[in-house]
Design a protein around this motif. Structure first.
Motif, PDB file in Angstrom:
ATOM      1  N   ALA A  96       7.732   2.089   3.751  1.00 33.38           N
ATOM      2  CA  ALA A  96       8.389   1.543   2.436  1.00 33.38           C
ATOM      3  C   ALA A  96       8.359   2.752   0.986  1.00 33.38           C
ATOM      4  O   ALA A  96       6.990   3.596   1.824  1.00 33.38           O
ATOM      5  CB  ALA A  96       8.007   0.546   1.453  1.00 33.38           C
ATOM      6  N   LYS A  97       9.676   3.511   1.182  1.00 30.57           N
ATOM      7  CA  LYS A  97       9.032   5.018   0.212  1.00 30.57           C
ATOM      8  C   LYS A  97       9.791   4.590  -1.151  1.00 30.57           C
ATOM      9  O   LYS A  97      11.089   4.202  -1.644  1.00 30.57           O
ATOM     10  CB  LYS A  97      10.057   6.333   1.154  1.00 30.57           C
ATOM     11  CG  LYS A  97       9.175   6.724   2.597  1.00 30.57           C
ATOM     12  CD  LYS A  97       9.885   7.766   2.919  1.00 30.57           C
ATOM     13  CE  LYS A  97       9.380   8.352   3.936  1.00 30.57           C
ATOM     14  NZ  LYS A  97       9.327   9.381   4.738  1.00 30.57           N
ATOM     15  N   LEU A  98       9.170   5.477  -2.043  1.00 25.41           N
ATOM     16  CA  LEU A  98       9.643   4.662  -3.256  1.00 25.41           C
ATOM     17  C   LEU A  98      10.953   6.201  -3.647  1.00 25.41           C
ATOM     18  O   LEU A  98      10.613   7.473  -3.560  1.00 25.41           O
ATOM     19  CB  LEU A  98       8.333   5.307  -4.768  1.00 25.41           C
ATOM     20  CG  LEU A  98       8.635   4.604  -5.627  1.00 25.41           C
ATOM     21  CD1 LEU A  98       9.174   3.659  -6.270  1.00 25.41           C
ATOM     22  CD2 LEU A  98       7.509   5.829  -7.100  1.00 25.41           C
ATOM     23  N   ALA A  99      11.705   5.249  -4.734  1.00 22.64           N
ATOM     24  CA  ALA A  99      13.146   6.530  -4.496  1.00 22.64           C
ATOM     25  C   ALA A  99      14.111   6.094  -5.650  1.00 22.64           C
ATOM     26  O   ALA A  99      13.077   5.284  -6.762  1.00 22.64           O
ATOM     27  CB  ALA A  99      14.020   5.862  -3.385  1.00 22.64           C
ATOM     28  N   ASP A 100      14.264   6.885  -6.115  1.00 25.16           N
ATOM     29  CA  ASP A 100      15.523   6.789  -7.472  1.00 25.16           C
ATOM     30  C   ASP A 100      14.683   7.089  -8.725  1.00 25.16           C
ATOM     31  O   ASP A 100      14.122   6.757  -9.405  1.00 25.16           O
ATOM     32  CB  ASP A 100      15.451   5.082  -7.703  1.00 25.16           C
ATOM     33  CG  ASP A 100      17.486   5.611  -8.533  1.00 25.16           C
ATOM     34  OD1 ASP A 100      17.217   6.150  -9.734  1.00 25.16           O
ATOM     35  OD2 ASP A 100      17.777   4.409  -8.377  1.00 25.16           O
TER      36      ASP A 100
ATOM     37  N   GLU B  26      -6.911   3.191  -8.036  1.00 23.57           N
ATOM     38  CA  GLU B  26      -8.156   1.398  -7.654  1.00 23.57           C
ATOM     39  C   GLU B  26      -7.710   0.443  -6.907  1.00 23.57           C
ATOM     40  O   GLU B  26      -8.309   0.014  -6.033  1.00 23.57           O
ATOM     41  CB  GLU B  26      -7.966   0.895  -9.333  1.00 23.57           C
ATOM     42  CG  GLU B  26      -9.770  -0.452  -9.257  1.00 23.57           C
ATOM     43  CD  GLU B  26      -9.926  -0.758 -10.652  1.00 23.57           C
ATOM     44  OE1 GLU B  26     -10.279  -2.082 -10.587  1.00 23.57           O
ATOM     45  OE2 GLU B  26      -9.532  -0.372 -11.651  1.00 23.57           O
ATOM     46  N   ILE B  27      -6.174   0.922  -7.219  1.00 20.67           N
ATOM     47  CA  ILE B  27      -5.588  -0.536  -6.644  1.00 20.67           C
ATOM     48  C   ILE B  27      -5.205  -0.082  -5.244  1.00 20.67           C
ATOM     49  O   ILE B  27      -5.565  -1.677  -4.329  1.00 20.67           O
ATOM     50  CB  ILE B  27      -3.577  -0.495  -7.258  1.00 20.67           C
ATOM     51  CG1 ILE B  27      -3.239  -0.893  -8.280  1.00 20.67           C
ATOM     52  CG2 ILE B  27      -2.405  -1.545  -6.494  1.00 20.67           C
ATOM     53  CD1 ILE B  27      -2.785  -1.106  -9.510  1.00 20.67           C
ATOM     54  N   ILE B  28      -5.410   0.818  -4.332  1.00 23.81           N
ATOM     55  CA  ILE B  28      -5.513   1.502  -3.334  1.00 23.81           C
ATOM     56  C   ILE B  28      -6.594   0.879  -2.906  1.00 23.81           C
ATOM     57  O   ILE B  28      -6.834   0.621  -1.814  1.00 23.81           O
ATOM     58  CB  ILE B  28      -4.887   3.201  -3.293  1.00 23.81           C
ATOM     59  CG1 ILE B  28      -3.037   3.114  -3.191  1.00 23.81           C
ATOM     60  CG2 ILE B  28      -4.878   3.562  -1.735  1.00 23.81           C
ATOM     61  CD1 ILE B  28      -3.245   4.483  -3.652  1.00 23.81           C
TER      62      ILE B  28
ATOM     63  N   ILE C 123       0.994  -1.302   0.633  1.00 26.74           N
ATOM     64  CA  ILE C 123      -0.360  -0.012  -0.142  1.00 26.74           C
ATOM     65  C   ILE C 123       0.757   1.508  -0.270  1.00 26.74           C
ATOM     66  O   ILE C 123       0.666   1.594  -0.669  1.00 26.74           O
ATOM     67  CB  ILE C 123      -0.941  -0.018   1.186  1.00 26.74           C
ATOM     68  CG1 ILE C 123      -1.825  -1.063   1.003  1.00 26.74           C
ATOM     69  CG2 ILE C 123      -1.890   1.278   1.591  1.00 26.74           C
ATOM     70  CD1 ILE C 123      -2.909  -0.995   2.327  1.00 26.74           C
ATOM     71  N   HIS C 124       1.958   1.252   0.787  1.00 28.11           N
ATOM     72  CA  HIS C 124       2.697   2.367   0.774  1.00 28.11           C
ATOM     73  C   HIS C 124       2.822   3.179   0.036  1.00 28.11           C
ATOM     74  O   HIS C 124       3.145   3.575  -1.500  1.00 28.11           O
ATOM     75  CB  HIS C 124       4.158   2.163   1.528  1.00 28.11           C
ATOM     76  CG  HIS C 124       4.070   2.574   3.049  1.00 28.11           C
ATOM     77  ND1 HIS C 124       4.185   1.622   3.973  1.00 28.11           N
ATOM     78  CD2 HIS C 124       2.731   2.623   3.904  1.00 28.11           C
ATOM     79  CE1 HIS C 124       4.091   1.700   4.898  1.00 28.11           C
ATOM     80  NE2 HIS C 124       2.950   2.355   5.922  1.00 28.11           N
ATOM     81  N   ILE C 125       3.883   1.575  -1.277  1.00 32.52           N
ATOM     82  CA  ILE C 125       4.109   1.981  -2.502  1.00 32.52           C
ATOM     83  C   ILE C 125       3.336   2.614  -3.174  1.00 32.52           C
ATOM     84  O   ILE C 125       3.602   2.886  -4.331  1.00 32.52           O
ATOM     85  CB  ILE C 125       4.942   0.388  -3.240  1.00 32.52           C
ATOM     86  CG1 ILE C 125       6.042   0.211  -1.959  1.00 32.52           C
ATOM     87  CG2 ILE C 125       5.459   0.908  -4.617  1.00 32.52           C
ATOM     88  CD1 ILE C 125       6.427  -1.253  -2.414  1.00 32.52           C
ATOM     89  N   ALA C 126       2.378   1.587  -3.553  1.00 29.86           N
ATOM     90  CA  ALA C 126       1.256   2.347  -4.002  1.00 29.86           C
ATOM     91  C   ALA C 126       0.193   3.731  -4.151  1.00 29.86           C
ATOM     92  O   ALA C 126       0.341   4.559  -5.055  1.00 29.86           O
ATOM     93  CB  ALA C 126      -0.274   1.260  -4.027  1.00 29.86           C
TER      94      ALA C 126
ATOM     95  N   ASP D  43       4.070   1.672 -15.182  1.00 22.13           N
ATOM     96  CA  ASP D  43       4.314   1.831 -13.888  1.00 22.13           C
ATOM     97  C   ASP D  43       3.738   0.645 -13.054  1.00 22.13           C
ATOM     98  O   ASP D  43       4.164  -0.105 -12.515  1.00 22.13           O
ATOM     99  CB  ASP D  43       4.619   3.133 -13.289  1.00 22.13           C
ATOM    100  CG  ASP D  43       5.248   4.571 -13.472  1.00 22.13           C
ATOM    101  OD1 ASP D  43       6.199   3.207 -14.398  1.00 22.13           O
ATOM    102  OD2 ASP D  43       5.414   5.033 -12.941  1.00 22.13           O
ATOM    103  N   VAL D  44       2.107   0.314 -13.691  1.00 21.81           N
ATOM    104  CA  VAL D  44       1.340  -0.589 -12.865  1.00 21.81           C
ATOM    105  C   VAL D  44       1.877  -1.659 -13.407  1.00 21.81           C
ATOM    106  O   VAL D  44       1.670  -2.799 -12.463  1.00 21.81           O
ATOM    107  CB  VAL D  44      -0.111   0.016 -13.329  1.00 21.81           C
ATOM    108  CG1 VAL D  44      -0.869  -1.439 -13.095  1.00 21.81           C
ATOM    109  CG2 VAL D  44      -0.391   0.712 -13.536  1.00 21.81           C
ATOM    110  N   PHE D  45       2.667  -1.604 -14.757  1.00 22.60           N
ATOM    111  CA  PHE D  45       2.769  -3.128 -15.356  1.00 22.60           C
ATOM    112  C   PHE D  45       4.230  -3.943 -14.072  1.00 22.60           C
ATOM    113  O   PHE D  45       4.458  -4.528 -13.187  1.00 22.60           O
ATOM    114  CB  PHE D  45       3.306  -3.550 -16.318  1.00 22.60           C
ATOM    115  CG  PHE D  45       4.401  -4.560 -16.725  1.00 22.60           C
ATOM    116  CD1 PHE D  45       3.214  -6.081 -17.612  1.00 22.60           C
ATOM    117  CD2 PHE D  45       5.287  -5.043 -16.527  1.00 22.60           C
ATOM    118  CE1 PHE D  45       3.884  -6.858 -17.332  1.00 22.60           C
ATOM    119  CE2 PHE D  45       5.829  -6.610 -16.322  1.00 22.60           C
ATOM    120  CZ  PHE D  45       5.210  -7.162 -17.782  1.00 22.60           C
ATOM    121  N   SER D  46       4.989  -2.798 -13.557  1.00 25.02           N
ATOM    122  CA  SER D  46       6.046  -3.020 -12.737  1.00 25.02           C
ATOM    123  C   SER D  46       5.622  -3.612 -11.158  1.00 25.02           C
ATOM    124  O   SER D  46       6.412  -3.705 -11.135  1.00 25.02           O
ATOM    125  CB  SER D  46       7.385  -1.322 -13.192  1.00 25.02           C
ATOM    126  OG  SER D  46       7.685  -1.427 -14.067  1.00 25.02           O
TER     127      SER D  46
END
Length: 364
Positions: free
Chosen positions: A156-160, A279-281, A122-125, A198-201
């Motif tokens: 969790a946090k998205l980076a790079d 929708e994912i979240i 959920i964090h990443i999404a 991004d959704v695929f990844s």
């Protein structure tokens, strides 16, 4: 955003000592630094070879993208920047002491619990949704476990964001890019750029998070995690995808299955069938919103209610026993059952109370 003096960063990293390196990538290294005020930071600097070539496009791009964001709890926070002697950009971000999700999944001896995996998902999404809802939308293009960092509180946090790009951009970076295994096979030309990449990844990352299998494993057949997991999910053999090191509690079963079904939709070869991050979240959060399904019989529930109500049959003023004021349920309720000491109206309220108690047993 602060502009740091290079000398201050050299002092913070002991002159960029190799012993301070906490991560390496295709365009440089990340060092753990300690600023003058004692604050820990992460400092991203190009490798010596790239410094001399003055190819600083990715770090410049990352600085530009990150500096355009308002602080978000699911994205890495850019604190400031600097320049090396060649004029190349150096990034200073918050320090994430628990490393990358890739390290936690594949190098740690202690596997993640199922609730924590769902929380990370959920964090990443939420981080991805935030950049997709920017104006114009930003596509990360390199979502993978190595680009998810975990802070001291295990968030969790998205980076790079070196490969991140805005939709409709004419930037020279607008060529298909990403990491093999996570990369959408349909992303073959600049015109194919969309948030669904991004959704695929993200879907691949979900499969990795749930199975603990590497995205590309040449020792397995098939080597691709998508080619291995998708047929199992489609055949309803979801339990075969799960990380076997961790027991799956009964109350988590439906949530994990929902996560796998969502992952399968994300990696669909038909782009239009892939869900949005919103929708994912919504789907993931709704899957954990219900109470834990405990194996409670009606008799067991009735016994709990009886015990609660019997404890409340008398009120005590804290004085001597002869000063007690008995206030039995029968004094106030015409529906009192003399055999059980419980009235039907109170039983109804007690049932609601138990339901409220059980409703609190939700996944945090």
């Amino acid at each position: 955003m602060k502009e740091f003096d290079l000398q201050e960063l050299e002092v913070a990293t002991d002159s960029f000592s190799p012993s301070r390196i906490v991560g390496k990538g295709s365009h440089g290294s990340v060092y753990r630094g300690i600023l003058k005020d004692g604050k820990y930071v992460a400092i991203k600097k190009q490798s010596l070879g790239l410094q001399k070539l003055r190819d600083n496009r990715k770090l410049e791009n990352e600085a530009r993208i990150l500096s355009s964001f308002h602080p978000h709890p699911c994205l890495i926070n850019l604190i400031g920047t600097s320049r090396d002697p060649f004029g190349n950009r150096i990034l200073v971000t918050e320090y994430m002491p628990n490393g990358t999700l890739h390290e936690i999944l594949h190098l740690s001896a202690t596997p993640l619990t199922w609730p924590k995996r769902v929380e990370f998902a959920i964090h990443i999404a939420k981080g991805v949704r935030f950049i997709h809802e920017s104006d114009p939308s930003i596509v990360h293009r390199d979502i993978k476990s190595a680009n998810v960092l975990v802070d001291k509180n295990w968030n969790a946090k998205l980076a790079d964001f070196g490969l991140a790009i805005r939709l409709n951009s004419e930037d020279e970076l607008n060529l298909p890019a990403g990491t093999i295994g996570y990369l959408d096979p349909s992303y073959t030309a600049p015109s194919k750029l969309s948030t669904k990449i991004d959704v695929f990844s993200y879907g691949v990352l979900l499969l990795e998070l749930i199975s603990n299998r590497k995205v590309i494993d040449v020792l397995q057949s098939p080597a691709s995690i998508v080619e291995w997991a998708l047929p199992l999910i489609e055949k309803g053999r979801m339990m075969e995808v799960l990380d076997k090191r961790v027991h799956l509690p009964r109350y988590m079963g439906s949530t994990i299955k929902q996560l796998l079904r969502m992952a399968a939709r994300c990696v669909s070869s038909t782009e239009s069938l892939r869900p949005s991050m919103g929708e994912i979240i919504a789907n993931l959060e709704s899957s954990i919103a219900g109470p834990i399904r405990l194996p409670l019989s009606m008799n067991f529930i009735r016994d709990i209610i009886l015990k609660i109500l019997r404890r409340k049959r008398f009120k005590f003023d804290g004085m001597k026993r002869n000063k007690m004021t008995p206030t039995t349920i029968s004094d106030t309720c015409a529906d009192h059952d003399t055999r059980s000491g419980v009235c039907s109206k109170k039983m109804s309220k007690g049932t609601l109370l138990v339901r409220e108690i059980l409703a609190d047993f939700t996944l945090k």
